[in-house]
Design a protein around this motif. Structure first.
Motif, PDB file in Angstrom:
ATOM      1  N   ALA A  30      16.086 -29.389 -32.491  1.00 50.18           N
ATOM      2  CA  ALA A  30      15.962 -28.642 -33.744  1.00 50.18           C
ATOM      3  C   ALA A  30      14.645 -28.952 -34.435  1.00 50.18           C
ATOM      4  N   ASP A  31      14.070 -27.941 -35.034  1.00 49.68           N
ATOM      5  CA  ASP A  31      12.894 -28.102 -35.894  1.00 49.68           C
ATOM      6  C   ASP A  31      13.425 -28.567 -37.246  1.00 49.68           C
ATOM      7  N   PRO A  32      13.057 -29.762 -37.705  1.00 48.08           N
ATOM      8  CA  PRO A  32      13.608 -30.267 -38.970  1.00 48.08           C
ATOM      9  C   PRO A  32      13.240 -29.404 -40.174  1.00 48.08           C
ATOM     10  N   ALA A  33      12.250 -28.533 -40.019  1.00 46.42           N
ATOM     11  CA  ALA A  33      11.836 -27.653 -41.115  1.00 46.42           C
ATOM     12  C   ALA A  33      12.213 -26.199 -40.839  1.00 46.42           C
ATOM     13  N   ASN A  34      13.173 -25.964 -39.935  1.00 43.51           N
ATOM     14  CA  ASN A  34      13.534 -24.575 -39.616  1.00 43.51           C
ATOM     15  C   ASN A  34      14.048 -23.859 -40.861  1.00 43.51           C
ATOM     16  N   ALA A  35      13.939 -22.548 -40.847  1.00 42.76           N
ATOM     17  CA  ALA A  35      14.275 -21.740 -42.016  1.00 42.76           C
ATOM     18  C   ALA A  35      15.775 -21.544 -42.220  1.00 42.76           C
ATOM     19  N   VAL A  36      16.589 -21.796 -41.209  1.00 37.36           N
ATOM     20  CA  VAL A  36      18.029 -21.557 -41.328  1.00 37.36           C
ATOM     21  C   VAL A  36      18.716 -22.742 -42.010  1.00 37.36           C
ATOM     22  N   VAL A  37      18.602 -23.917 -41.437  1.00 40.00           N
ATOM     23  CA  VAL A  37      19.129 -25.152 -42.034  1.00 40.00           C
ATOM     24  C   VAL A  37      18.050 -26.220 -41.846  1.00 40.00           C
ATOM     25  N   PRO A  38      17.210 -26.434 -42.850  1.00 36.77           N
ATOM     26  CA  PRO A  38      16.094 -27.385 -42.727  1.00 36.77           C
ATOM     27  C   PRO A  38      16.578 -28.842 -42.823  1.00 36.77           C
ATOM     28  N   PHE A  39      17.116 -29.344 -41.720  1.00 33.53           N
ATOM     29  CA  PHE A  39      17.733 -30.667 -41.691  1.00 33.53           C
ATOM     30  C   PHE A  39      16.818 -31.771 -42.217  1.00 33.53           C
ATOM     31  N   GLY A  40      15.512 -31.631 -42.053  1.00 34.35           N
ATOM     32  CA  GLY A  40      14.574 -32.653 -42.484  1.00 34.35           C
ATOM     33  C   GLY A  40      14.521 -32.861 -43.987  1.00 34.35           C
ATOM     34  N   GLN A  41      15.103 -31.959 -44.766  1.00 28.77           N
ATOM     35  CA  GLN A  41      15.101 -32.077 -46.221  1.00 28.77           C
ATOM     36  C   GLN A  41      16.249 -32.936 -46.755  1.00 28.77           C
ATOM     37  N   PHE A  42      17.089 -33.413 -45.873  1.00 32.69           N
ATOM     38  CA  PHE A  42      18.274 -34.159 -46.310  1.00 32.69           C
ATOM     39  C   PHE A  42      18.110 -35.628 -45.940  1.00 32.69           C
ATOM     40  N   GLU A  43      17.735 -36.447 -46.916  1.00 29.77           N
ATOM     41  CA  GLU A  43      17.441 -37.857 -46.667  1.00 29.77           C
ATOM     42  C   GLU A  43      18.651 -38.637 -46.180  1.00 29.77           C
ATOM     43  N   ARG A  44      19.825 -38.293 -46.648  1.00 24.89           N
ATOM     44  CA  ARG A  44      21.027 -39.054 -46.277  1.00 24.89           C
ATOM     45  C   ARG A  44      21.595 -38.642 -44.930  1.00 24.89           C
ATOM     46  N   LEU A  45      21.090 -37.566 -44.352  1.00 29.58           N
ATOM     47  CA  LEU A  45      21.589 -37.050 -43.084  1.00 29.58           C
ATOM     48  C   LEU A  45      20.849 -37.721 -41.930  1.00 29.58           C
ATOM     49  N   HIS A  46      21.562 -38.497 -41.113  1.00 28.77           N
ATOM     50  CA  HIS A  46      20.945 -39.181 -39.969  1.00 28.77           C
ATOM     51  C   HIS A  46      20.740 -38.231 -38.804  1.00 28.77           C
ATOM     52  N   PHE A  47      21.757 -37.451 -38.490  1.00 25.38           N
ATOM     53  CA  PHE A  47      21.636 -36.434 -37.459  1.00 25.38           C
ATOM     54  C   PHE A  47      22.687 -35.367 -37.721  1.00 25.38           C
ATOM     55  N   ALA A  48      22.417 -34.204 -37.199  1.00 22.40           N
ATOM     56  CA  ALA A  48      23.392 -33.118 -37.248  1.00 22.40           C
ATOM     57  C   ALA A  48      23.191 -32.283 -35.996  1.00 22.40           C
ATOM     58  N   ARG A  49      24.253 -31.696 -35.539  1.00 25.74           N
ATOM     59  CA  ARG A  49      24.193 -30.883 -34.326  1.00 25.74           C
ATOM     60  C   ARG A  49      25.137 -29.702 -34.482  1.00 25.74           C
ATOM     61  N   LEU A  50      24.623 -28.551 -34.148  1.00 29.64           N
ATOM     62  CA  LEU A  50      25.442 -27.348 -34.025  1.00 29.64           C
ATOM     63  C   LEU A  50      25.503 -27.040 -32.540  1.00 29.64           C
ATOM     64  N   ALA A  51      26.700 -26.947 -32.006  1.00 28.15           N
ATOM     65  CA  ALA A  51      26.847 -26.735 -30.561  1.00 28.15           C
ATOM     66  C   ALA A  51      27.893 -25.661 -30.292  1.00 28.15           C
ATOM     67  N   VAL A  52      27.578 -24.783 -29.374  1.00 25.95           N
ATOM     68  CA  VAL A  52      28.539 -23.786 -28.918  1.00 25.95           C
ATOM     69  C   VAL A  52      29.299 -24.421 -27.759  1.00 25.95           C
ATOM     70  N   LEU A  53      30.613 -24.498 -27.901  1.00 25.06           N
ATOM     71  CA  LEU A  53      31.461 -25.134 -26.898  1.00 25.06           C
ATOM     72  C   LEU A  53      32.195 -24.066 -26.095  1.00 25.06           C
ATOM     73  N   ASP A  54      31.868 -24.017 -24.830  1.00 24.37           N
ATOM     74  CA  ASP A  54      32.573 -23.120 -23.922  1.00 24.37           C
ATOM     75  C   ASP A  54      32.773 -23.845 -22.600  1.00 24.37           C
ATOM     76  N   ASP A  55      33.493 -23.241 -21.701  1.00 28.32           N
ATOM     77  CA  ASP A  55      33.748 -23.863 -20.401  1.00 28.32           C
ATOM     78  C   ASP A  55      33.091 -23.027 -19.319  1.00 28.32           C
ATOM     79  N   PRO A  56      31.905 -23.444 -18.862  1.00 27.30           N
ATOM     80  CA  PRO A  56      31.210 -22.656 -17.846  1.00 27.30           C
ATOM     81  C   PRO A  56      31.853 -22.752 -16.462  1.00 27.30           C
TER      82      PRO A  56
END
Length: 136
Positions: A30-56
């Motif tokens: 992830a780009d920490p400054a992405n326009a959708v959810v700019p994770f880099g702006q959250f000092e208390r957030l250590h990591f975050a992940r959005l994942a699509v879970l399917d069974d290939p």
């Protein structure tokens, strides 16, 4: 922050994956400054992940003459933060609510006009493991 997982509305997986891909600086990063959810702006957030879970592997069943099961696809939002998860969720909703709503509109039953914090909290899953560091 407990994990959250919700069923992706059938037919919406491709557009969800395309939206999530716009958040990346490179595949899987992830780009920490992405326009959708700019994770880099959250000092208390250590990591975050959005994942699509399917069974290939469901196609493997067909290779052995079995019927292909129709399994749902889920979106998981996982993170780790300093302090109570509820406070982190509120901060994310306040400062990145528009982007989170764009993402969650791909999930069954999400109301883009509804209370985002309440929806996220209602869809949390219990922790299977928890790590707590010490102050400092």
């Amino acid at each position: 922050m407990p994990a959250q997982a919700d069923r992706v509305t059938p037919g919406r997986e491709r557009s969800l994956r395309e939206l999530l891909a716009t958040m990346n600086a490179q595949p899987g990063m992830a780009d920490p400054a992405n326009a959708v959810v700019p994770f880099g702006q959250f000092e208390r957030l250590h990591f975050a992940r959005l994942a699509v879970l399917d069974d290939p592997t469901v196609g493997d069943i067909e290779a052995h003459a079995g019927p292909r099961p129709s399994l749902p696809v889920y979106l998981a939002f996982i993170g780790s933060c300093d302090g109570p998860a509820s406070e982190c969720i509120k901060e994310l909703a306040l400062r990145a609510g528009t982007g989170l709503r764009r993402i969650f509109t791909h999930c069954d039953g999400f109301d883009a006009q509804g209370d985002l914090v309440a929806w996220v909290q209602a869809h949390q899953r219990p922790l299977a493991a928890n790590y707590i560091n010490w102050v400092g």
